[in-house]
Design a protein around this motif. Sequence first.
Motif, mmCIF file in Angstrom:
data_model
loop_
_atom_site.group_PDB
_atom_site.id
_atom_site.type_symbol
_atom_site.label_atom_id
_atom_site.label_comp_id
_atom_site.label_asym_id
_atom_site.label_seq_id
_atom_site.Cartn_x
_atom_site.Cartn_y
_atom_site.Cartn_z
ATOM 1 N N HIS A 1 -24.798 1.609 12.979
ATOM 2 C CA HIS A 1 -26.115 1.277 13.516
ATOM 3 C C HIS A 1 -27.117 2.277 12.943
ATOM 4 N N ILE A 2 -28.398 2.134 13.276
ATOM 5 C CA ILE A 2 -29.424 3.028 12.729
ATOM 6 C C ILE A 2 -29.238 4.430 13.298
ATOM 7 N N LYS B 1 -22.163 -1.348 26.250
ATOM 8 C CA LYS B 1 -22.094 -2.147 25.022
ATOM 9 C C LYS B 1 -23.171 -1.763 24.004
ATOM 10 N N GLY B 2 -23.955 -0.733 24.323
ATOM 11 C CA GLY B 2 -24.943 -0.242 23.381
ATOM 12 C C GLY B 2 -24.313 0.731 22.390
ATOM 13 N N LEU C 1 -18.536 2.090 26.268
ATOM 14 C CA LEU C 1 -17.631 1.300 27.106
ATOM 15 C C LEU C 1 -18.166 1.170 28.526
ATOM 16 N N SER C 2 -18.668 2.269 29.078
ATOM 17 C CA SER C 2 -19.228 2.250 30.433
ATOM 18 C C SER C 2 -20.149 3.445 30.606
ATOM 19 N N VAL C 3 -21.020 3.363 31.632
ATOM 20 C CA VAL C 3 -21.974 4.435 31.920
ATOM 21 C C VAL C 3 -22.015 4.665 33.423
ATOM 22 N N LEU D 1 -24.766 14.456 20.288
ATOM 23 C CA LEU D 1 -25.103 13.100 20.700
ATOM 24 C C LEU D 1 -26.466 12.694 20.142
ATOM 25 N N GLU D 2 -26.533 11.485 19.609
ATOM 26 C CA GLU D 2 -27.806 10.889 19.209
ATOM 27 C C GLU D 2 -27.912 9.506 19.823
ATOM 28 N N ASN D 3 -28.952 9.308 20.620
ATOM 29 C CA ASN D 3 -29.181 8.007 21.239
ATOM 30 C C ASN D 3 -29.670 6.991 20.217
ATOM 31 N N ASP D 4 -29.499 5.721 20.566
ATOM 32 C CA ASP D 4 -30.051 4.638 19.760
ATOM 33 C C ASP D 4 -31.577 4.764 19.744
ATOM 34 N N LEU D 5 -32.163 4.668 18.561
ATOM 35 C CA LEU D 5 -33.611 4.835 18.409
ATOM 36 C C LEU D 5 -34.429 3.784 19.164
ATOM 37 N N ILE D 6 -33.905 2.572 19.258
ATOM 38 C CA ILE D 6 -34.694 1.459 19.800
ATOM 39 C C ILE D 6 -35.181 1.749 21.221
ATOM 40 N N GLY D 7 -34.290 2.238 22.068
ATOM 41 C CA GLY D 7 -34.660 2.496 23.453
ATOM 42 C C GLY D 7 -35.775 3.525 23.567
ATOM 43 N N LYS D 8 -35.742 4.550 22.722
ATOM 44 C CA LYS D 8 -36.763 5.597 22.779
ATOM 45 C C LYS D 8 -38.128 5.073 22.349
#
Length: 212
Positions: free
Chosen positions: A96-97, A135-136, A148-150, A180-187
């Motif tokens: 992913h990105i 699932k993100g 898997l879960s949060v 850890l790097e979060n998915d950019l889209i949410g930010k």
Amino acid sequence: MFTGIIEEVGTVKSIEKNHRSLLLKISAKKVISDLSIGDSIAVNGICLTATSFNHNSFSVDVMNESIVSTSLSTLKNGSLVNLERAMPINGRFGGHIVSGHIDGTGEITSTSKCGIATIYTIKTSPEILKYIIKKGSITIDGISLTVLSVSKDNFEVSIIPHTSKNTILNLKKVGDVVNLENDLIGKYVEKLFLRSDDSSSITRDFLYKHGY
């Protein structure tokens, strides 16, 4: 930009500590096959710039921000690290990105087996957890993984044998710290919602209408 698909595992050959900075020398093969000075290489998910290289290793400078915000301070001579070159424009987008800009760290609190997979539970801060969804996508030490879960104070990922074999994640134990790097889209979506400029055409209704 990276994809989170680890190309090889390198070895830290030397660590030179300077005033609020580090100079790392890392042995590698694949990622230096077409390397140029100034190229970006993700080291355990951290985007760093190659400052020199030879036929079997490369060096990177690490500024203080990267030291205090990541797990780099735990590295020693002989430490193994995940490596990935920046994605070529004609490359496959296998993960992913991934920007290589670490949001923070997490601590492995448990591991367990589920069939062929290994499940890792990772505790981290609310600031990071708020961007993690089931699932993100999440990047752990540079590895693109599916959540898997949060829960309120941790999240889980499930690792297949191929990932365990070809990354350093299989060497991690309970209590170890990971980047850890979060998915950019949410930010970016959050940033749009929090804008004080009322003239923006990006609204909650606009996003809902267009499938977001």
